[in-house]
Write a protein that holds these residues in place. Structure first.
Motif, PDB file in Angstrom:
ATOM      1  N   PHE A  76       9.210  41.450  10.654  1.00 47.37           N
ATOM      2  CA  PHE A  76       9.491  40.892  11.936  1.00 47.37           C
ATOM      3  C   PHE A  76       9.141  41.993  13.080  1.00 47.37           C
ATOM      4  O   PHE A  76       8.484  41.787  13.891  1.00 47.37           O
ATOM      5  N   LEU A  77       9.789  43.229  12.607  1.00 46.31           N
ATOM      6  CA  LEU A  77       9.469  44.316  13.641  1.00 46.31           C
ATOM      7  C   LEU A  77       8.039  44.440  13.570  1.00 46.31           C
ATOM      8  O   LEU A  77       7.547  45.064  14.836  1.00 46.31           O
ATOM      9  N   ALA A  78       7.057  44.307  12.560  1.00 45.32           N
ATOM     10  CA  ALA A  78       5.886  44.679  12.573  1.00 45.32           C
ATOM     11  C   ALA A  78       4.878  43.914  13.512  1.00 45.32           C
ATOM     12  O   ALA A  78       3.826  44.603  14.090  1.00 45.32           O
ATOM     13  N   CYS A  79       5.455  42.735  13.836  1.00 44.68           N
ATOM     14  CA  CYS A  79       4.744  41.817  15.051  1.00 44.68           C
ATOM     15  C   CYS A  79       4.668  42.590  16.267  1.00 44.68           C
ATOM     16  O   CYS A  79       3.823  42.363  17.149  1.00 44.68           O
ATOM     17  N   PHE A  80       5.590  43.711  16.481  1.00 48.29           N
ATOM     18  CA  PHE A  80       5.709  44.274  17.917  1.00 48.29           C
ATOM     19  C   PHE A  80       4.944  45.647  17.820  1.00 48.29           C
ATOM     20  O   PHE A  80       5.286  46.384  18.837  1.00 48.29           O
ATOM     21  N   SER A  81       4.462  46.157  16.779  1.00 45.46           N
ATOM     22  CA  SER A  81       3.968  47.536  16.766  1.00 45.46           C
ATOM     23  C   SER A  81       2.470  47.391  17.455  1.00 45.46           C
ATOM     24  O   SER A  81       1.990  46.119  17.815  1.00 45.46           O
ATOM     25  N   PRO A  82       1.826  48.474  17.900  1.00 43.78           N
ATOM     26  CA  PRO A  82       0.589  48.376  18.836  1.00 43.78           C
ATOM     27  C   PRO A  82      -0.296  47.619  18.124  1.00 43.78           C
ATOM     28  O   PRO A  82      -1.405  47.175  18.811  1.00 43.78           O
ATOM     29  N   SER A  83      -0.463  47.828  16.778  1.00 43.42           N
ATOM     30  CA  SER A  83      -1.506  46.935  16.029  1.00 43.42           C
ATOM     31  C   SER A  83      -1.217  46.512  14.888  1.00 43.42           C
ATOM     32  O   SER A  83      -0.437  47.267  14.070  1.00 43.42           O
ATOM     33  N   VAL A  84      -2.026  45.495  14.440  1.00 42.62           N
ATOM     34  CA  VAL A  84      -1.689  45.210  12.846  1.00 42.62           C
ATOM     35  C   VAL A  84      -2.988  45.081  12.091  1.00 42.62           C
ATOM     36  O   VAL A  84      -3.909  44.148  12.505  1.00 42.62           O
ATOM     37  N   ASN A  85      -3.345  45.933  11.132  1.00 41.49           N
ATOM     38  CA  ASN A  85      -4.664  45.900  10.590  1.00 41.49           C
ATOM     39  C   ASN A  85      -4.697  45.143   9.291  1.00 41.49           C
ATOM     40  O   ASN A  85      -5.474  44.320   8.863  1.00 41.49           O
ATOM     41  N   GLU A  86      -3.671  44.943   8.496  1.00 39.25           N
ATOM     42  CA  GLU A  86      -3.450  44.259   7.373  1.00 39.25           C
ATOM     43  C   GLU A  86      -2.521  43.116   7.206  1.00 39.25           C
ATOM     44  O   GLU A  86      -1.421  43.513   7.801  1.00 39.25           O
ATOM     45  N   PRO A  87      -2.634  41.920   6.775  1.00 34.89           N
ATOM     46  CA  PRO A  87      -1.648  40.905   6.543  1.00 34.89           C
ATOM     47  C   PRO A  87      -0.366  41.486   5.848  1.00 34.89           C
ATOM     48  O   PRO A  87      -0.665  42.048   4.856  1.00 34.89           O
ATOM     49  N   SER A  88       0.953  41.144   6.073  1.00 34.71           N
ATOM     50  CA  SER A  88       2.036  41.614   5.479  1.00 34.71           C
ATOM     51  C   SER A  88       2.839  40.381   5.199  1.00 34.71           C
ATOM     52  O   SER A  88       2.688  39.209   5.854  1.00 34.71           O
ATOM     53  N   LEU A  96       7.335  27.630  11.259  1.00 31.05           N
ATOM     54  CA  LEU A  96       6.809  28.941  11.707  1.00 31.05           C
ATOM     55  C   LEU A  96       6.319  29.536  10.313  1.00 31.05           C
ATOM     56  O   LEU A  96       6.887  29.894   9.446  1.00 31.05           O
ATOM     57  N   ARG A  97       4.777  29.850  10.304  1.00 32.21           N
ATOM     58  CA  ARG A  97       4.191  30.489   9.094  1.00 32.21           C
ATOM     59  C   ARG A  97       3.928  31.890   9.272  1.00 32.21           C
ATOM     60  O   ARG A  97       4.043  32.634   8.390  1.00 32.21           O
ATOM     61  N   GLY A  98       3.893  32.529  10.506  1.00 28.19           N
ATOM     62  CA  GLY A  98       3.630  33.684  10.881  1.00 28.19           C
ATOM     63  C   GLY A  98       3.370  34.089  12.319  1.00 28.19           C
ATOM     64  O   GLY A  98       3.345  33.180  13.221  1.00 28.19           O
ATOM     65  N   CYS A  99       2.781  35.431  12.524  1.00 28.64           N
ATOM     66  CA  CYS A  99       2.551  35.689  13.970  1.00 28.64           C
ATOM     67  C   CYS A  99       1.599  36.723  13.896  1.00 28.64           C
ATOM     68  O   CYS A  99       1.204  37.292  12.663  1.00 28.64           O
ATOM     69  N   ALA A 100       1.173  37.367  15.022  1.00 30.95           N
ATOM     70  CA  ALA A 100       0.156  38.473  15.115  1.00 30.95           C
ATOM     71  C   ALA A 100       0.199  38.976  16.569  1.00 30.95           C
ATOM     72  O   ALA A 100       0.700  38.189  17.455  1.00 30.95           O
ATOM     73  N   VAL A 101      -0.080  40.478  16.581  1.00 33.19           N
ATOM     74  CA  VAL A 101      -0.097  41.141  17.665  1.00 33.19           C
ATOM     75  C   VAL A 101      -1.281  41.949  17.830  1.00 33.19           C
ATOM     76  O   VAL A 101      -1.410  42.738  16.717  1.00 33.19           O
ATOM     77  N   GLU A 102      -1.959  41.545  18.858  1.00 34.79           N
ATOM     78  CA  GLU A 102      -3.509  42.828  18.762  1.00 34.79           C
ATOM     79  C   GLU A 102      -3.870  42.842  20.075  1.00 34.79           C
ATOM     80  O   GLU A 102      -4.117  41.896  20.782  1.00 34.79           O
ATOM     81  N   GLU A 103      -3.980  44.123  20.490  1.00 36.06           N
ATOM     82  CA  GLU A 103      -4.587  44.448  22.133  1.00 36.06           C
ATOM     83  C   GLU A 103      -3.836  43.414  22.840  1.00 36.06           C
ATOM     84  O   GLU A 103      -4.251  43.072  23.924  1.00 36.06           O
ATOM     85  N   GLY A 104      -2.333  43.490  22.932  1.00 35.72           N
ATOM     86  CA  GLY A 104      -1.456  43.036  23.879  1.00 35.72           C
ATOM     87  C   GLY A 104      -1.527  41.472  23.811  1.00 35.72           C
ATOM     88  O   GLY A 104      -0.723  40.730  24.507  1.00 35.72           O
ATOM     89  N   ARG A 105      -2.044  40.643  22.970  1.00 28.81           N
ATOM     90  CA  ARG A 105      -2.009  39.263  22.824  1.00 28.81           C
ATOM     91  C   ARG A 105      -1.062  39.027  21.782  1.00 28.81           C
ATOM     92  O   ARG A 105      -1.001  39.875  20.727  1.00 28.81           O
TER      93      ARG A 105
END
Length: 378
Positions: A7-19, A110-119
């Motif tokens: 859950f906390l990984a969603c708010f890191s600056p970038s996410v390169n690999e699905p977890s 809810l199946r998942g989330c993503a955060v990338e470049e502010g989106r």
């Protein structure tokens, strides 16, 4: 509530690999764990967020149909790029935290989330029949396909979803934005309450007064719109308006009318004249066979939109009344209904400091009209 690591990984600056979330996550469906996607994975799934795949759009987000690499069809909610502000961040956290911990037949999965470049992205199960506003309320031709049994099942399903949020969850949740576009329909037309961006968690029976009135005009409870005071009865009011709309098939606000512009007004006038049956949608087939039940639903709707908040039923009581399993509702003729509230003037909406107040109670006022989403930010 335990927050899984991913859950906390969603708010890191970038996410390169699905977890994946920890095994005790409640966010997935069909036994699948909550996933943290990469932005590129979601872009591929939606064919670059192709406009042809857009299935919904609101003031704060757009929703696209997509297909994951495993073949699963999903809906990807993309929060507006303009929501890199704290307001957008707060709403993303609110929706994600809420949906990760709840699971019910009448709530979206809810199946998942993503955060990338502010989106910010949220990934849901795809609902084949879109929303109640697009599938049911768009045209008379579409309404004709909604026989009474289907309208009844949708109404009861939404009521059960809200009853779960209000009375079964601890802390309980007030949704704050009950409206047709937030009621999604799966392939069986099972209603799924969605969009928890404005949801408020209550850890006790207090209500709150907030400078931020969130919701949609026309569905806002009068005391909430005019004072900012939020309780579970605020959702009950919104549900009442939705119920009147499902039964009547009419718009919440009729801009062409000089008098009785609001659906709540029209139904109340029909009730006072003992002509509620005239408010039942005439396109319903076999209307004469279901008229009695439809009128009962309208009366339940009127009970939910009463101006005095403390007189409105709780959602668990509304479910009992709709399913005719409540002893107090066996004879609706004996149920007293007081006048509804509505605010016809936006100037009546006030902004006050956010402070806790006493337990759920009433506040006089009048209800609101439905033209666009209302956000009065600090």
């Amino acid at each position: 509530m335990k927050i899984p690591r991913s859950f906390l990984a969603c708010f890191s600056p970038s996410v390169n690999e699905p977890s994946h979330l920890d095994d005790d996550s409640e966010g997935g469906s069909d036994g699948e764990a909550f996933r943290v996607f990469s932005g590129s994975e979601l872009e591929l799934a939606t064919r670059g967020f192709n406009s042809w795949d857009k299935v919904g759009e609101g003031g704060f987000a757009s929703v696209y149909k997509g297909q994951l690499r495993n073949g699963h069809v999903v809906a990807v909610k993309v929060l507006s790029i303009e929501l890199e502000s704290m307001r957008g961040e707060m709403e993303f956290v609110a929706e994600l935290a809420t949906l990760c911990r709840i699971k019910h037949e009448n709530l979206v999965s809810l199946r998942g989330c993503a955060v990338e470049e502010g989106r910010r992205y949220l990934v849901f199960d795809y609902m084949e029949n879109n929303s109640l506003s697009r599938t049911f309320l768009a045209t008379e031709e579409r309404r004709m396909k909604f026989r009474w049994e289907l309208r009844s099942n949708i109404s009861i399903g939404v009521a059960r979803g809200l009853a779960y949020l209000h009375d079964q969850l601890k802390p309980h949740i007030v949704h704050r934005d009950i409206k047709p576009s937030n009621i999604l329909l799966d392939h069986n037309f099972t209603p799924k309450l969605s969009d928890f961006g404005f949801a408020k968690l209550f850890r006790d029976d207090r209500s709150y007064v907030s400078t931020r009135v969130a919701g949609t005009l026309g569905y806002l409870a009068p005391e909430y719109a005019t004072t900012g005071k939020l309780t579970r009865k605020s959702d009950v009011y919104s549900f009442g308006v939705l119920l009147l709309q499902i039964v009547s098939g009419q718009a919440v606000v009729d801009a062409d009318q000089d008098t009785d512009r609001f659906l709540v007004e029209k139904v109340w006038a029909a009730y006072k004249a003992n002509e509620l049956v005239n408010m039942v949608d005439p396109v319903i087939t076999n209307l004469s066979l279901v008229a009695e039940e439809a009128v009962r639903f309208l009366k339940v709707g009127l009970l939910c939109v009463q101006e005095t908040a403390r007189l409105r039923p709780r959602m668990t009581e509304a479910v009992e009344m709709l399913t005719n399993s409540s002893s107090i509702i066996n004879d609706m003729e004996g149920v007293a209904i007081s006048k509804p509230g509505f605010v016809a003037d936006l100037r009546n909406i006030k902004i006050r400091q956010q402070i806790p107040v006493s337990p759920e109670s009433n506040s006089s006022g009048t209800n609101q009209s439905l033209w666009s989403s209302l956000i009065l930010a600090r």
